[in-house]
Design a protein around this motif. Structure first.
Motif, PDB file in Angstrom:
ATOM      1  N   GLY A   1       0.991  -1.175  -0.069  1.00 60.60           N
ATOM      2  CA  GLY A   1       0.041  -0.108  -0.125  1.00 60.60           C
ATOM      3  C   GLY A   1       0.908   1.180  -0.031  1.00 60.60           C
ATOM      4  N   ASN A   2       0.598   2.061   1.063  1.00 63.37           N
ATOM      5  CA  ASN A   2       1.644   3.467   1.068  1.00 63.37           C
ATOM      6  C   ASN A   2       2.435   3.067   2.369  1.00 63.37           C
ATOM      7  OD1 ASN A   2       0.149   3.777   3.347  1.00 63.37           O
ATOM      8  ND2 ASN A   2      -0.836   5.729   2.253  1.00 63.37           N
ATOM      9  N   GLY A   3       2.583   1.737   2.657  1.00 65.50           N
ATOM     10  CA  GLY A   3       3.544   1.441   3.713  1.00 65.50           C
ATOM     11  C   GLY A   3       4.743   0.785   3.048  1.00 65.50           C
ATOM     12  N   SER A   4       5.662   0.348   3.979  1.00 66.45           N
ATOM     13  CA  SER A   4       6.841  -0.195   3.669  1.00 66.45           C
ATOM     14  C   SER A   4       7.120  -1.444   4.595  1.00 66.45           C
ATOM     15  CB  SER A   4       8.294   0.614   3.513  1.00 66.45           C
ATOM     16  OG  SER A   4       8.397   1.622   4.743  1.00 66.45           O
ATOM     17  N   ARG A   5       7.078  -2.532   4.319  1.00 67.91           N
ATOM     18  CA  ARG A   5       7.273  -3.784   5.056  1.00 67.91           C
ATOM     19  C   ARG A   5       8.746  -4.200   5.082  1.00 67.91           C
ATOM     20  NH1 ARG A   5       3.716  -5.631   8.540  1.00 67.91           N
ATOM     21  NH2 ARG A   5       2.126  -5.754   7.195  1.00 67.91           N
ATOM     22  N   PHE A   6       9.450  -4.352   6.198  1.00 68.09           N
ATOM     23  CA  PHE A   6      10.495  -4.912   6.457  1.00 68.09           C
ATOM     24  C   PHE A   6      10.682  -6.282   6.305  1.00 68.09           C
ATOM     25  CE2 PHE A   6      10.866  -0.894   8.305  1.00 68.09           C
ATOM     26  CZ  PHE A   6      12.093  -0.427   8.273  1.00 68.09           C
TER      27      PHE A   6
ATOM     28  N   VAL B   1      21.789  -0.311  14.901  1.00 63.17           N
ATOM     29  CA  VAL B   1      20.394  -0.245  14.494  1.00 63.17           C
ATOM     30  C   VAL B   1      20.050  -1.543  14.657  1.00 63.17           C
ATOM     31  CG1 VAL B   1      18.655   0.382  12.960  1.00 63.17           C
ATOM     32  CG2 VAL B   1      20.332   2.005  13.252  1.00 63.17           C
ATOM     33  N   SER B   2      18.970  -2.271  15.139  1.00 65.50           N
ATOM     34  CA  SER B   2      18.393  -3.307  15.225  1.00 65.50           C
ATOM     35  C   SER B   2      17.569  -3.633  13.957  1.00 65.50           C
ATOM     36  CB  SER B   2      17.514  -3.842  16.539  1.00 65.50           C
ATOM     37  OG  SER B   2      16.187  -2.977  16.325  1.00 65.50           O
ATOM     38  N   PHE B   3      17.425  -4.956  13.442  1.00 67.06           N
ATOM     39  CA  PHE B   3      16.491  -5.334  12.387  1.00 67.06           C
ATOM     40  C   PHE B   3      15.192  -5.207  13.043  1.00 67.06           C
ATOM     41  CE2 PHE B   3      17.825  -9.495  13.997  1.00 67.06           C
ATOM     42  CZ  PHE B   3      16.656 -10.164  13.951  1.00 67.06           C
ATOM     43  N   ARG B   4      14.508  -5.055  11.604  1.00 71.16           N
ATOM     44  CA  ARG B   4      13.011  -4.819  12.192  1.00 71.16           C
ATOM     45  C   ARG B   4      12.188  -5.670  11.397  1.00 71.16           C
ATOM     46  NH1 ARG B   4      12.364   1.755  12.754  1.00 71.16           N
ATOM     47  NH2 ARG B   4      10.468   0.979  14.142  1.00 71.16           N
ATOM     48  N   THR B   5      12.522  -6.834  10.946  1.00 72.07           N
ATOM     49  CA  THR B   5      11.784  -7.661  10.040  1.00 72.07           C
ATOM     50  C   THR B   5      10.173  -7.842  10.520  1.00 72.07           C
ATOM     51  OG1 THR B   5      13.678  -9.048   9.478  1.00 72.07           O
ATOM     52  CG2 THR B   5      11.482 -10.218   9.422  1.00 72.07           C
ATOM     53  N   GLY B   6       9.338  -7.771   9.752  1.00 74.57           N
ATOM     54  CA  GLY B   6       7.972  -7.738   9.893  1.00 74.57           C
ATOM     55  C   GLY B   6       7.204  -6.462  10.190  1.00 74.57           C
ATOM     56  N   THR B   7       7.952  -5.442  10.498  1.00 75.66           N
ATOM     57  CA  THR B   7       7.542  -4.023  10.870  1.00 75.66           C
ATOM     58  C   THR B   7       6.880  -3.486   9.602  1.00 75.66           C
ATOM     59  OG1 THR B   7       8.864  -3.937  12.732  1.00 75.66           O
ATOM     60  CG2 THR B   7       7.776  -1.881  11.726  1.00 75.66           C
ATOM     61  N   LEU B   8       5.787  -2.731   9.602  1.00 78.38           N
ATOM     62  CA  LEU B   8       5.252  -1.933   8.577  1.00 78.38           C
ATOM     63  C   LEU B   8       5.347  -0.380   9.047  1.00 78.38           C
ATOM     64  CD1 LEU B   8       3.687  -1.724   5.916  1.00 78.38           C
ATOM     65  CD2 LEU B   8       1.566  -1.800   7.167  1.00 78.38           C
TER      66      LEU B   8
ATOM     67  N   ALA C   1      13.316  -2.974  -1.938  1.00 81.49           N
ATOM     68  CA  ALA C   1      14.326  -2.105  -1.665  1.00 81.49           C
ATOM     69  C   ALA C   1      15.389  -2.651  -0.726  1.00 81.49           C
ATOM     70  CB  ALA C   1      13.882  -0.659  -1.197  1.00 81.49           C
ATOM     71  N   VAL C   2      16.672  -2.135  -0.733  1.00 77.78           N
ATOM     72  CA  VAL C   2      17.706  -2.499   0.374  1.00 77.78           C
ATOM     73  C   VAL C   2      17.972  -1.514   0.986  1.00 77.78           C
ATOM     74  CG1 VAL C   2      19.413  -2.477  -1.498  1.00 77.78           C
ATOM     75  CG2 VAL C   2      19.681  -3.780   0.566  1.00 77.78           C
ATOM     76  N   VAL C   3      18.474  -1.489   2.070  1.00 78.92           N
ATOM     77  CA  VAL C   3      18.645  -0.185   3.008  1.00 78.92           C
ATOM     78  C   VAL C   3      19.848  -0.436   3.850  1.00 78.92           C
ATOM     79  CG1 VAL C   3      17.712   0.942   4.932  1.00 78.92           C
ATOM     80  CG2 VAL C   3      16.203   0.452   3.002  1.00 78.92           C
ATOM     81  N   VAL C   4      20.653   0.508   4.118  1.00 77.38           N
ATOM     82  CA  VAL C   4      21.691   0.397   5.254  1.00 77.38           C
ATOM     83  C   VAL C   4      21.257   1.540   6.177  1.00 77.38           C
ATOM     84  CG1 VAL C   4      24.285   1.111   5.871  1.00 77.38           C
ATOM     85  CG2 VAL C   4      23.666  -0.014   3.594  1.00 77.38           C
ATOM     86  N   ALA C   5      21.237   1.109   7.563  1.00 80.06           N
ATOM     87  CA  ALA C   5      20.537   1.893   8.596  1.00 80.06           C
ATOM     88  C   ALA C   5      21.808   2.105   9.575  1.00 80.06           C
ATOM     89  CB  ALA C   5      19.292   1.743   9.086  1.00 80.06           C
ATOM     90  N   ALA C   6      21.770   3.454  10.312  1.00 83.94           N
ATOM     91  CA  ALA C   6      23.089   3.401  11.047  1.00 83.94           C
ATOM     92  C   ALA C   6      22.576   4.572  12.135  1.00 83.94           C
ATOM     93  CB  ALA C   6      24.493   3.885  10.521  1.00 83.94           C
ATOM     94  N   PRO C   7      23.330   4.417  13.330  1.00 84.44           N
ATOM     95  CA  PRO C   7      22.946   5.647  14.375  1.00 84.44           C
ATOM     96  C   PRO C   7      23.296   6.884  13.715  1.00 84.44           C
ATOM     97  CG  PRO C   7      24.118   3.599  15.520  1.00 84.44           C
ATOM     98  CD  PRO C   7      24.215   3.461  13.985  1.00 84.44           C
ATOM     99  N   SER C   8      22.677   7.987  13.830  1.00 87.88           N
ATOM    100  CA  SER C   8      22.923   9.158  13.318  1.00 87.88           C
ATOM    101  C   SER C   8      24.243   9.687  14.080  1.00 87.88           C
ATOM    102  CB  SER C   8      21.728  10.028  13.658  1.00 87.88           C
ATOM    103  OG  SER C   8      21.318  10.409  14.891  1.00 87.88           O
ATOM    104  N   VAL C   9      24.635   9.359  14.956  1.00 86.91           N
ATOM    105  CA  VAL C   9      25.671   9.957  15.999  1.00 86.91           C
ATOM    106  C   VAL C   9      27.032   9.711  14.893  1.00 86.91           C
ATOM    107  CG1 VAL C   9      24.913  10.146  18.116  1.00 86.91           C
ATOM    108  CG2 VAL C   9      26.155   8.134  17.283  1.00 86.91           C
ATOM    109  N   ARG C  10      27.177   8.620  14.289  1.00 83.23           N
ATOM    110  CA  ARG C  10      28.418   8.363  13.525  1.00 83.23           C
ATOM    111  C   ARG C  10      28.047   8.277  11.963  1.00 83.23           C
ATOM    112  NH1 ARG C  10      28.065   2.893  15.844  1.00 83.23           N
ATOM    113  NH2 ARG C  10      27.211   1.458  14.290  1.00 83.23           N
ATOM    114  N   CYS C  11      27.040   8.690  11.718  1.00 85.50           N
ATOM    115  CA  CYS C  11      26.592   8.506  10.152  1.00 85.50           C
ATOM    116  C   CYS C  11      25.907   9.723   9.602  1.00 85.50           C
ATOM    117  CB  CYS C  11      25.473   7.251   9.854  1.00 85.50           C
ATOM    118  SG  CYS C  11      25.429   6.914   8.316  1.00 85.50           S
TER     119      CYS C  11
END
Length: 257
Positions: free
Chosen positions: A117-122, A134-141, A224-234
């Motif tokens: 829909g207009n959501g993104s599913r991990f 950052v922890s992985f969020r499998t299943g989260t919408l 989509a493939v994503v790289v996620a990181a804490p903002s304090v070092r990224c």
């Protein structure tokens, strides 16, 4: 002999309740999301009637309701839609080794996402090796317009499909997210130009991310493939650097589909 035009005429006996329910199922299929007011307006019925129709569809599995009281296609409707509404069955199997290699290379968490829909599913993820990660969020919408992967996938859609996904404009519950549909459209122009999308603490405070679209061999945007990181070092500059191995990984996954 009965012709096709005659067969297309509706029945003469009252079927308003069933007919309205079928119309709502069709709207869910076409728009991917509905609110009670949308159904009331489109069917010309009271909101209480619209609510009863949607509640019945939820009970029968044709709709589900999210935390924002938005109704989306349920498992029964998804099953009818078939493969057109589902990611390739081998997507996770093919993508996971690439997610692992990318996480090892950049030492940050990687995600695999699809548009729902207009959501993104991990769908899948690999946590980075650092203690602060950052922890992985499998299943989260999550709303697609606040995630880098969601934006990358939204950017692959034509303008009319984008507008259909947001009939009531953008939700206003994320402080750093685009404020209105036109702002989102302007950001998606940049996503198309650069080939990747950014999430600067839009989905979660303290998290930055960069996402790129995965296209299969027919050039269809499937994930989509994503790289996620804490903002304090990224920083934003670091996200631009991460886009290079990210885009290479997205291409590698797509070639395997």
């Amino acid at each position: 002999m009965e012709n096709s035009a005659a067969r297309a005429v509706g029945p003469s006996y009252p079927v308003s309740a069933a007919g309205n329910a079928l119309r709502v199922v069709r709207l869910l299929h076409e728009l991917d999301q509905l609110r009670v007011m949308d159904v009331a307006d489109r069917l010309g019925v009271a909101r209480s009637t619209a609510h009863r129709i949607l509640a019945m569809l939820v009970f029968e599995g044709f709709a589900v309701q999210d935390r924002h009281k938005v109704y989306r296609p349920g498992p029964a409707l998804q099953a009818i839609r078939g493969s057109q509404a589902a990611p390739p069955p081998d997507l996770i199997t093919i993508a996971h080794p690439h997610l692992q290699r990318l996480a090892d290379a950049v030492r940050e968490t990687t995600h695999l996402m699809v548009l729902e829909g207009n959501g993104s599913r991990f769908l899948d993820g690999v946590e980075g090796p650092q203690a602060l990660r950052v922890s992985f969020r499998t299943g989260t919408l999550l709303p697609a317009h606040v995630t880098s992967g969601g934006k990358a996938l939204l950017a692959a859609l034509p303008a009319d499909r984008l507008r259909a996904l947001f009939p009531n404009g953008l939700p206003e519950d994320q402080a750093k997210a685009p404020k209105d549909f036109e702002s989102l459209m302007n950001e998606l122009v940049s996503v198309r130009r650069h080939g990747y999308a950014l999430n600067l603490q839009e989905s979660e405070r303290g998290v930055h991310a960069v996402g790129a679209c995965v296209r299969d061999r027919t050039n269809a945007a499937v994930a989509a493939v994503v790289v996620a990181a804490p903002s304090v070092r990224c920083t934003r500059a670091r996200l631009a650097e991460l886009s290079e191995p990210l885009l290479a990984t997205a291409r590698d996954i797509g070639q395997g589909l």
